[in-house]
Write an enzyme that holds these catalytic residues in place. Structure first.
Site, PDB file in Angstrom:
ATOM      1  N   ILE A  12       0.840  -1.209   0.000  1.00  0.00           N
ATOM      2  CA  ILE A  12       0.000   0.000   0.000  1.00  0.00           C
ATOM      3  C   ILE A  12       0.873   1.257   0.000  1.00  0.00           C
ATOM      4  O   ILE A  12       0.603   2.229  -0.716  1.00  0.00           O
ATOM      5  CB  ILE A  12      -0.977   0.002   1.202  1.00  0.00           C
ATOM      6  CG1 ILE A  12      -1.770  -1.308   1.243  1.00  0.00           C
ATOM      7  CG2 ILE A  12      -1.930   1.199   1.096  1.00  0.00           C
ATOM      8  CD1 ILE A  12      -2.660  -1.482   2.469  1.00  0.00           C
ATOM      9  N   ASP A  54      14.799   0.547  10.121  1.00  0.00           N
ATOM     10  CA  ASP A  54      13.689  -0.047  10.858  1.00  0.00           C
ATOM     11  C   ASP A  54      13.161   0.993  11.853  1.00  0.00           C
ATOM     12  O   ASP A  54      13.903   1.418  12.749  1.00  0.00           O
ATOM     13  CB  ASP A  54      14.224  -1.287  11.592  1.00  0.00           C
ATOM     14  CG  ASP A  54      13.142  -2.017  12.356  1.00  0.00           C
ATOM     15  OD1 ASP A  54      12.081  -1.412  12.615  1.00  0.00           O
ATOM     16  OD2 ASP A  54      13.373  -3.191  12.701  1.00  0.00           O
ATOM     17  N   ILE A  55      11.903   1.395  11.708  1.00  0.00           N
ATOM     18  CA  ILE A  55      11.332   2.451  12.573  1.00  0.00           C
ATOM     19  C   ILE A  55      11.363   2.069  14.051  1.00  0.00           C
ATOM     20  O   ILE A  55      11.310   2.942  14.914  1.00  0.00           O
ATOM     21  CB  ILE A  55       9.871   2.811  12.177  1.00  0.00           C
ATOM     22  CG1 ILE A  55       9.008   1.537  12.095  1.00  0.00           C
ATOM     23  CG2 ILE A  55       9.843   3.588  10.871  1.00  0.00           C
ATOM     24  CD1 ILE A  55       7.526   1.809  12.261  1.00  0.00           C
ATOM     25  N   ALA A  77       4.390  -1.550   8.990  1.00  0.00           N
ATOM     26  CA  ALA A  77       3.833  -2.463   9.998  1.00  0.00           C
ATOM     27  C   ALA A  77       4.088  -3.898   9.575  1.00  0.00           C
ATOM     28  O   ALA A  77       4.325  -4.173   8.399  1.00  0.00           O
ATOM     29  CB  ALA A  77       2.328  -2.238  10.133  1.00  0.00           C
ATOM     30  N   TYR A 144      -1.965  -9.408  15.767  1.00  0.00           N
ATOM     31  CA  TYR A 144      -1.820  -8.401  14.711  1.00  0.00           C
ATOM     32  C   TYR A 144      -2.873  -7.311  14.897  1.00  0.00           C
ATOM     33  O   TYR A 144      -2.566  -6.111  14.918  1.00  0.00           O
ATOM     34  CB  TYR A 144      -1.948  -9.029  13.312  1.00  0.00           C
ATOM     35  CG  TYR A 144      -2.201  -7.981  12.251  1.00  0.00           C
ATOM     36  CD1 TYR A 144      -1.193  -7.104  11.880  1.00  0.00           C
ATOM     37  CD2 TYR A 144      -3.472  -7.829  11.675  1.00  0.00           C
ATOM     38  CE1 TYR A 144      -1.440  -6.094  10.939  1.00  0.00           C
ATOM     39  CE2 TYR A 144      -3.718  -6.828  10.755  1.00  0.00           C
ATOM     40  CZ  TYR A 144      -2.703  -5.964  10.389  1.00  0.00           C
ATOM     41  OH  TYR A 144      -2.959  -4.964   9.491  1.00  0.00           O
ATOM     42  N   VAL A 188      -6.007 -13.333   0.572  1.00  0.00           N
ATOM     43  CA  VAL A 188      -6.595 -14.271  -0.373  1.00  0.00           C
ATOM     44  C   VAL A 188      -6.155 -14.035  -1.829  1.00  0.00           C
ATOM     45  O   VAL A 188      -5.977 -15.003  -2.583  1.00  0.00           O
ATOM     46  CB  VAL A 188      -8.138 -14.259  -0.242  1.00  0.00           C
ATOM     47  CG1 VAL A 188      -8.730 -12.914  -0.652  1.00  0.00           C
ATOM     48  CG2 VAL A 188      -8.772 -15.379  -1.016  1.00  0.00           C
ATOM     49  N   ARG A 264     -12.154 -21.229   9.216  1.00  0.00           N
ATOM     50  CA  ARG A 264     -11.147 -20.887  10.222  1.00  0.00           C
ATOM     51  C   ARG A 264     -11.803 -20.176  11.405  1.00  0.00           C
ATOM     52  O   ARG A 264     -12.719 -19.374  11.219  1.00  0.00           O
ATOM     53  CB  ARG A 264     -10.082 -19.986   9.595  1.00  0.00           C
ATOM     54  CG  ARG A 264      -9.592 -20.527   8.269  1.00  0.00           C
ATOM     55  CD  ARG A 264      -8.490 -19.731   7.658  1.00  0.00           C
ATOM     56  NE  ARG A 264      -8.878 -18.427   7.186  1.00  0.00           N
ATOM     57  CZ  ARG A 264      -8.241 -17.783   6.199  1.00  0.00           C
ATOM     58  NH1 ARG A 264      -7.203 -18.350   5.599  1.00  0.00           N
ATOM     59  NH2 ARG A 264      -8.612 -16.597   5.822  1.00  0.00           N
TER      60      ARG A 264
HETATM   61  N1  UDP Z   1      -9.828 -17.116   1.936  1.00  0.00           N
HETATM   62  C1  UDP Z   1     -10.076 -18.246   1.194  1.00  0.00           C
HETATM   63  N2  UDP Z   1      -9.020 -19.039   0.852  1.00  0.00           N
HETATM   64  C2  UDP Z   1      -7.731 -18.765   1.199  1.00  0.00           C
HETATM   65  C3  UDP Z   1      -7.486 -17.595   1.936  1.00  0.00           C
HETATM   66  C4  UDP Z   1      -8.555 -16.793   2.296  1.00  0.00           C
HETATM   67  O1  UDP Z   1     -11.223 -18.552   0.861  1.00  0.00           O
HETATM   68  O2  UDP Z   1      -6.843 -19.565   0.854  1.00  0.00           O
HETATM   69  C5  UDP Z   1     -10.956 -16.254   2.335  1.00  0.00           C
HETATM   70  C6  UDP Z   1     -11.060 -16.045   3.851  1.00  0.00           C
HETATM   71  O3  UDP Z   1     -11.856 -17.040   4.450  1.00  0.00           O
HETATM   72  C7  UDP Z   1     -11.731 -14.698   3.937  1.00  0.00           C
HETATM   73  C8  UDP Z   1     -11.293 -13.975   2.658  1.00  0.00           C
HETATM   74  O4  UDP Z   1     -10.770 -14.971   1.801  1.00  0.00           O
HETATM   75  O5  UDP Z   1     -13.115 -14.831   3.917  1.00  0.00           O
HETATM   76  C9  UDP Z   1     -10.241 -12.923   2.894  1.00  0.00           C
HETATM   77  O6  UDP Z   1      -9.177 -13.495   3.597  1.00  0.00           O
HETATM   78  P1  UDP Z   1      -7.881 -12.666   3.911  1.00  0.00           P
HETATM   79  O7  UDP Z   1      -6.988 -13.553   4.731  1.00  0.00           O
HETATM   80  O8  UDP Z   1      -7.373 -12.074   2.649  1.00  0.00           O
HETATM   81  O9  UDP Z   1      -8.450 -11.444   4.776  1.00  0.00           O
HETATM   82  P2  UDP Z   1      -9.260 -11.412   6.159  1.00  0.00           P
HETATM   83  O10 UDP Z   1      -9.733 -12.788   6.487  1.00  0.00           O
HETATM   84  O11 UDP Z   1      -8.297 -10.875   7.142  1.00  0.00           O
HETATM   85  O12 UDP Z   1     -10.410 -10.516   5.914  1.00  0.00           O
END
Ligand code: UDP
Length: 327
Positions: A12, A54-55, A77, A144, A188, A264
């Site tokens: 970003i 490194d900040i 971060a 995190y 993802v 998860r």
């Molecule tokens: N996700 C998925 N397959 C993967 C990784 C992530 O379907 O291999 C889904 C995950 O369950 C979530 C979404 O993609 O609904 C975004 O996940 P990411 O880890 O990018 O962001 P966050 O969960 O922190 O919003």
């Protein structure tokens, strides 16, 4: 006008640098290249100043770099969930101590107009309200999220006590070119694009009906720039796309086979920002539709050529602690 972008070689941050250079600002990037890559800013060459540091390193005296700075964009971060569960102290150092050090350095700026903090929508945990307004309960689910939240509290406190002109912007599921292509199992888009390139099935978590407020990176940095030019201080703004999209819909747009993997723990079924405040106060709204954003990702898919290709088994192994601690 001069700006410092911490984490400016990252995903970003480097888009922030692009926009600031385009707007004619002098830009100083501070990045330790832990996750950032020089490639991300190489196209600016001598137009920007790059400092590899490194900040959170106490031996790195940043104050002299900040004296003639007008804008600070604090984007440096550590990200990702699993490594933060394994090494919470490291995340505290980078995201909390690091933020405190950047705040202290910013106090040396003689004519600081704005300090913009990149906060995370993960502060809402599993939200009670959709779309989720800034006033929602803060309930981080993992280190995190906690460290980004505590960092934000420091930033707002520096606004309150030391009159630093601070704004915090809470990013929702940012995606775009230069999205990280290496390291821990994470966001993802990187996972799916590498799978797609290697003709492997896309590993969809749960039933894939969960939705995310996927926000395109150029919209995010545009909002941060708009915030920096505004009259506001001591405010928090959600930054989102004004929509929420299912993972199943994403797989349809990307194409390719799908493999469903276990849901998860600690994950929301939906992230969806209420962006009424940023629309009203900053007169900002997102411009890139989800579909156009995905198209741009597909046009740039070669960026993920060397990225790790995750599969059901390697994800199971990589997320062991996630299931162990968050269940
Ligand atoms: N996700 C998925 N397959 C993967 C990784 C992530 O379907 O291999 C889904 C995950 O369950 C979530 C979404 O993609 O609904 C975004 O996940 P990411 O880890 O990018 O962001 P966050 O969960 O922190 O919003």
């Amino acid at each position: 006008m001069k700006a410092v972008v911490t984490g400016g070689a990252g995903f970003i941050g480097s888009h922030m640098v692009d926009l600031l250079v385009e707007k004619g600002l002098k830009v100083v990037v501070i990045d330790n290249l832990a996750n950032g890559r020089l490639d991300n800013i190489a196209h600016h060459k001598e137009k920007i100043e790059f400092i590899r540091a490194d900040i959170s390193d106490k031996s790195f005296d940043m104050s002299s770099l900040f004296t003639d700075v007008h804008y600070v964009f604090h984007f440096a971060a550590l990200a990702d969930i699993v490594p933060s569960i394994k090494q919470p102290n490291k995340y505290h150092q980078a995201n909390v101590e690091g933020t405190l050090r950047v705040l202290e350095a910013s106090q040396h700026a003689k004519n600081l107009k704005k300090f913009i903090y990149a906060a995370s929508s993960s502060c809402y945990g599993i939200p009670d309200t959709y779309p989720t307004p800034e006033s929602s309960k803060i309930q981080p689910e993992y280190p995190y999220a906690l460290t980004k939240t505590v960092g934000e509290q420091y930033v707002m406190h520096w606004g309150q006590v030391y009159d630093l002109p601070v704004l915090s912007t809470r990013f929702f599921n940012v995606f775009g070119p230069r999205h990280r292509t290496s390291g821990a199992y994470g966001a993802v888009f990187g996972v799916f694009l590498a799978q797609l390139l290697n003709k492997q099935p896309l590993t969809v978590v749960g039933d894939g009906e969960q939705t995310r407020d996927f926000t395109f990176v150029t919209d995010i940095v545009d909002a941060c720039y708009t915030a920096s030019q505004s009259k506001y201080k001591n405010e928090i703004f959600n930054l989102g796309s004004d929509g929420t999209y299912s993972i199943n819909y994403l797989t349809k747009l990307l194409g390719g086979d799908v493999k469903y993997i276990p849901r998860r723990p600690g994950e929301p079924d939906c992230t969806f920002a209420d962006i009424t405040k940023v629309k009203q106060k900053l007169d900002w709204s997102p411009k890139v539709s989800f579909e156009d954003g995905v198209k741009i990702m597909l046009e740039n898919i070669e960026q993920w050529r060397g990225a790790p290709v995750w599969n059901e088994n390697s994800i199971k192994e990589a997320t062991k602690e996630w299931f162990e601690y968050l269940s």
